[in-house]
Design a protein around this motif. Structure first.
Motif, PDB file in Angstrom:
ATOM      1  N   ASN A 164       0.830  -1.215   0.000  1.00 46.36           N
ATOM      2  CA  ASN A 164       0.000   0.000   0.000  1.00 46.36           C
ATOM      3  C   ASN A 164       0.857   1.256   0.000  1.00 46.36           C
ATOM      4  O   ASN A 164       0.610   2.208   0.731  1.00 46.36           O
ATOM      5  CB  ASN A 164      -0.950   0.000   1.204  1.00 46.36           C
TER       6      ASN A 164
ATOM      7  N   SER B 117       1.173   3.461  -2.454  1.00 47.19           N
ATOM      8  CA  SER B 117       0.499   4.600  -3.073  1.00 47.19           C
ATOM      9  C   SER B 117      -0.732   4.963  -2.271  1.00 47.19           C
ATOM     10  O   SER B 117      -1.529   4.096  -1.887  1.00 47.19           O
ATOM     11  CB  SER B 117       0.097   4.264  -4.503  1.00 47.19           C
TER      12      SER B 117
ATOM     13  N   THR C  86      -4.249   6.044  -2.157  1.00 54.27           N
ATOM     14  CA  THR C  86      -5.352   5.998  -3.121  1.00 54.27           C
ATOM     15  C   THR C  86      -6.659   6.504  -2.560  1.00 54.27           C
ATOM     16  O   THR C  86      -7.638   6.627  -3.285  1.00 54.27           O
ATOM     17  CB  THR C  86      -5.566   4.557  -3.619  1.00 54.27           C
ATOM     18  N   ASP C  87      -6.702   6.806  -1.252  1.00 55.88           N
ATOM     19  CA  ASP C  87      -7.982   7.202  -0.653  1.00 55.88           C
ATOM     20  C   ASP C  87      -8.219   8.699  -0.768  1.00 55.88           C
ATOM     21  O   ASP C  87      -9.304   9.186  -0.429  1.00 55.88           O
ATOM     22  CB  ASP C  87      -8.079   6.768   0.807  1.00 55.88           C
TER      23      ASP C  87
END
Length: 395
Positions: free
Chosen positions: A387, A389, A391-392
């Motif tokens: 995780n 990157s 992305t949220d």
């Protein structure tokens, strides 16, 4: 180290999986607990064994505006990486005479000063660098380690720092201290230190110090003492989803998730008769015919030898206990007749939601604290980052 995509899926002797989404979520949870203060993510000792650079970047993505290290070398490495925003402040506090003061000044680090010898060295370095140092004065409010004593010592340090500031050699950017017992709820020293911190910072400000930040709150104080948050909170172990103390609560109680999962590949499974000695000293002997599993990590990898015959491991969906002594490179578990395939995953600790032990379980088994469990995992255990990157879209 960041591992390649191939390494992430290839079988490994051992791996420490680092969930950077958990780092970001933990920083957001900590910010929510101290909404009126800036947040310094402490990434000393290679981010408590998790990897300083990846964890620092994840923490900044989640809103940390300061990073903290113990040694200047740690701080200089962060600045030299070049992937952190220029406006992120980096502070280091563990100095010895002859340290790299000039390099720290040129790298725009905040440096801690507790004594006149350090003030003399940093002002000399500022003259040589031709630019002012960013200095934070540390007060000893009761921990008895670093920091300047109250009374005459503090008055002299503040006075000389202000004189150097008037000469353009430094800017006093912070006033700070550290708790001794914030992880012990209700300990009388907490209130006593807070009162003394207010007194010592008040004295400095009355004399003309205009700090950017005042800070004393470590992880436990960030979690439980909002009256200690001042301008900046300084969580360390909580950033990595580990509770500072079982007495304060579990990570989940504070909305935190453990970041590291330590696992290894079972190297050997074999049948042995009853009465068979296991590992050095034969401190464990099989009670009857059974199977033994060889787990290829040991105290050279950071597995505590004090966890011999006590450390828990999840193998084949069941908790096992180390059988006998932990050796340098390996230990054994009694599988009780089960026969997992060689290469099966043995999980020493993780978040716990997959049934595996946690770092706190290991701390209890080894008679230590969870800080030590995660920090001591050695460099020959690859860190595998997941995780990476964000992305949220959250900040």
């Amino acid at each position: 180290m960041t591992e390649t995509a191939a390494l992430r899926t290839a079988p490994l002797r051992a791996r420490a999986e680092i969930d950077l989404a958990a780092v970001r979520a933990n920083v957001r949870a900590l910010r929510a607990l101290a909404p009126d203060a800036a947040l310094m993510a402490v990434v000393k000792s290679d981010a408590y064994g998790h990897g300083a650079l990846p964890c620092a970047r994840a923490a900044v993505e989640a809103g940390a505006t300061w990073l903290g290290t113990a040694t200047p070398e740690e701080a200089l490495a962060l600045r030299a990486d070049g992937r952190l925003p220029d406006d992120v402040r980096i502070m280091c506090w563990l100095w010895t005479p002859g340290g790299p003061w000039r390099e720290a000044i040129e790298a725009r680090l905040d440096v801690s000063v507790s004594d006149l010898w350090a003030l003399r060295e940093v002002t000399a370095a500022a003259r040589a660098a031709g630019r002012p140092a960013r200095v934070q004065l540390k007060a000893d409010t009761g921990l008895g380690r670093g920091g300047c004593q109250p009374g005459g010592d503090w008055a002299e340090l503040v006075g000389q720092a202000l004189a150097a500031e008037a000469d353009g050699l430094l800017k006093v950017t912070g006033l700070w201290s550290h708790f001794a017992c914030a992880d012990e709820p209700g300990h009388p020293s907490i209130d006593a230190q807070l009162a003394l911190f207010r007194e010592m910072t008040g004295y400095a400000e009355e004399r003309g110090v205009r700090p950017e930040v005042r800070h004393i709150a470590n992880s436990p104080a960030t979690l439980t003492r909002p009256d200690s948050h001042f301008d900046l909170v300084r969580p360390g172990i909580a950033v990595y989803g580990v509770s500072p103390s079982p007495e304060l609560g579990s990570p989940a109680d504070f909305g935190l998730r453990p970041v590291m999962t330590l696992s290894a590949s079972v190297a050997l499974v074999k049948h042995v008769p009853g009465g068979h000695g296991v590992s050095y000293g034969h401190t464990y002997t099989t009670a009857g015919e059974t199977t033994l599993g060889l787990i290829p990590v040991g105290y050279a990898d950071g597995v505590p030898r004090h966890a011999s015959s006590a450390g828990p491991v999840l193998v084949g969906g069941k908790w096992r206990t180390i059988a006998g002594r932990v050796a340098m490179d390996q230990f054994v578990v009694d599988l009780g007749g089960d026969e997992p395939e060689p290469g099966a995953r043995a999980v020493l600790f993780g978040p716990g939601d997959g049934g595996e032990p946690t770092a706190e379980d290991w701390a209890q088994a080894a008679g230590t604290i969870a800080y030590e469990i995660v920090t001591r995992i050695g460099t020959r255990v690859p860190r595998v980052y997941v995780n990476e990157s964000q992305t949220d879209g959250q900040q």
